[in-house]
Design a protein around this motif. Structure first.
Motif, PDB file in Angstrom:
ATOM      1  N   UNK A   1     -30.432   1.012  -9.377  1.00 13.76           N
ATOM      2  CA  UNK A   1     -31.166  -0.170  -9.842  1.00 13.76           C
ATOM      3  C   UNK A   1     -30.636  -1.430  -9.165  1.00 13.76           C
ATOM      4  N   UNK A   2     -29.316  -1.531  -9.021  1.00 10.78           N
ATOM      5  CA  UNK A   2     -28.726  -2.683  -8.332  1.00 10.78           C
ATOM      6  C   UNK A   2     -29.200  -2.747  -6.885  1.00 10.78           C
ATOM      7  N   UNK A   3     -29.297  -1.591  -6.236  1.00  3.27           N
ATOM      8  CA  UNK A   3     -29.775  -1.553  -4.855  1.00  3.27           C
ATOM      9  C   UNK A   3     -31.221  -2.056  -4.775  1.00  3.27           C
ATOM     10  N   UNK A   4     -32.045  -1.644  -5.718  1.00  3.31           N
ATOM     11  CA  UNK A   4     -33.443  -2.102  -5.742  1.00  3.31           C
ATOM     12  C   UNK A   4     -33.500  -3.606  -5.942  1.00  3.31           C
ATOM     13  N   UNK A   5     -32.654  -4.117  -6.847  1.00  2.00           N
ATOM     14  CA  UNK A   5     -32.636  -5.557  -7.112  1.00  2.00           C
ATOM     15  C   UNK A   5     -32.202  -6.332  -5.872  1.00  2.00           C
ATOM     16  N   UNK A   6     -31.234  -5.811  -5.128  1.00  2.00           N
ATOM     17  CA  UNK A   6     -30.796  -6.461  -3.891  1.00  2.00           C
ATOM     18  C   UNK A   6     -31.922  -6.488  -2.864  1.00  2.00           C
ATOM     19  N   UNK A   7     -32.658  -5.378  -2.774  1.00  2.00           N
ATOM     20  CA  UNK A   7     -33.778  -5.315  -1.836  1.00  2.00           C
ATOM     21  C   UNK A   7     -34.845  -6.339  -2.205  1.00  2.00           C
ATOM     22  N   UNK A   8     -35.099  -6.506  -3.505  1.00  2.00           N
ATOM     23  CA  UNK A   8     -36.082  -7.493  -3.948  1.00  2.00           C
ATOM     24  C   UNK A   8     -35.627  -8.897  -3.567  1.00  2.00           C
ATOM     25  N   UNK A   9     -34.329  -9.158  -3.715  1.00  2.00           N
ATOM     26  CA  UNK A   9     -33.796 -10.472  -3.359  1.00  2.00           C
ATOM     27  C   UNK A   9     -33.950 -10.708  -1.859  1.00  2.00           C
ATOM     28  N   UNK A  10     -33.682  -9.693  -1.055  1.00  2.00           N
ATOM     29  CA  UNK A  10     -33.843  -9.810   0.392  1.00  2.00           C
ATOM     30  C   UNK A  10     -35.310 -10.051   0.739  1.00  2.00           C
ATOM     31  N   UNK A  11     -36.208  -9.357   0.033  1.00  2.00           N
ATOM     32  CA  UNK A  11     -37.638  -9.560   0.265  1.00  2.00           C
ATOM     33  C   UNK A  11     -38.045 -10.984  -0.091  1.00  2.00           C
TER      34      UNK A  11
END
Length: 155
Positions: free
Chosen positions: A103-113
């Motif tokens: 979930x943290x990885x997904x959240x980081x990807x969203x922030x990068x997006x």
């Protein structure tokens, strides 16, 4: 167990296979009652046990990985190793930690997006970042300037 188990790579030493002493000491002190201390020798023994546990689990996970003709140890291999070695009681917590990590990885990807989708050029993003740094420096410098302006007590 694998034929490579117990062998350290060329140029490696036992010091390469350790955990940060300060981190382990902090974890131990957080777990102990405030009136109990831990001797350095005990902390070092805990570190040795942790390293040995990690080695045991990773070796067994490597065996599972090789049996499946895989080249990369996956979380499922670690969970399988825990079960095979009799640490079934750990698997639920490991699975929870894995779920949180994903979930943290997904959240980081969203922030990068969000940064990518901001519509700003790299130059504009850098200018905005430099502006934020300047504001932060100004906030940090303000209290220090006030301290320097206060009269120092004479001794």
């Amino acid at each position: 167990m694998s034929d490579r188990e117990g062998h350290i790579g060329p140029g490696s030493s036992d010091d390469d296979l350790s955990l940060p002493k300060a981190t382990v000491a902090k974890m131990i002190s957080e777990l102990l009652p405030s009136d109990v201390t831990c001797a350095k020798e005990t902390r070092d023994l805990v570190i040795e046990c942790c390293v040995e546990f990690i080695h045991l689990i990773s070796s067994e996970a490597n065996e599972i990985c090789e049996q499946e003709s895989k080249k990369t140890i996956a979380p499922e291999h670690i969970i399988g190793a825990l079960k095979l070695l009799g640490f079934d009681s750990f698997t639920a917590e490991v699975e929870d930690v894995l779920k949180d990590h994903k979930q943290q990885q997904k959240d980081r990807e969203k922030k990068a997006d969000k940064i990518r989708d901001s519509g700003l050029t790299p130059e504009e993003l850098q200018a905005k970042q430099e502006e934020l740094f300047a504001l932060s420096r100004a906030k940090f410098a303000q209290p220090q300037q006030q301290q320097q302006q206060q009269p120092q007590p004479q001794t």
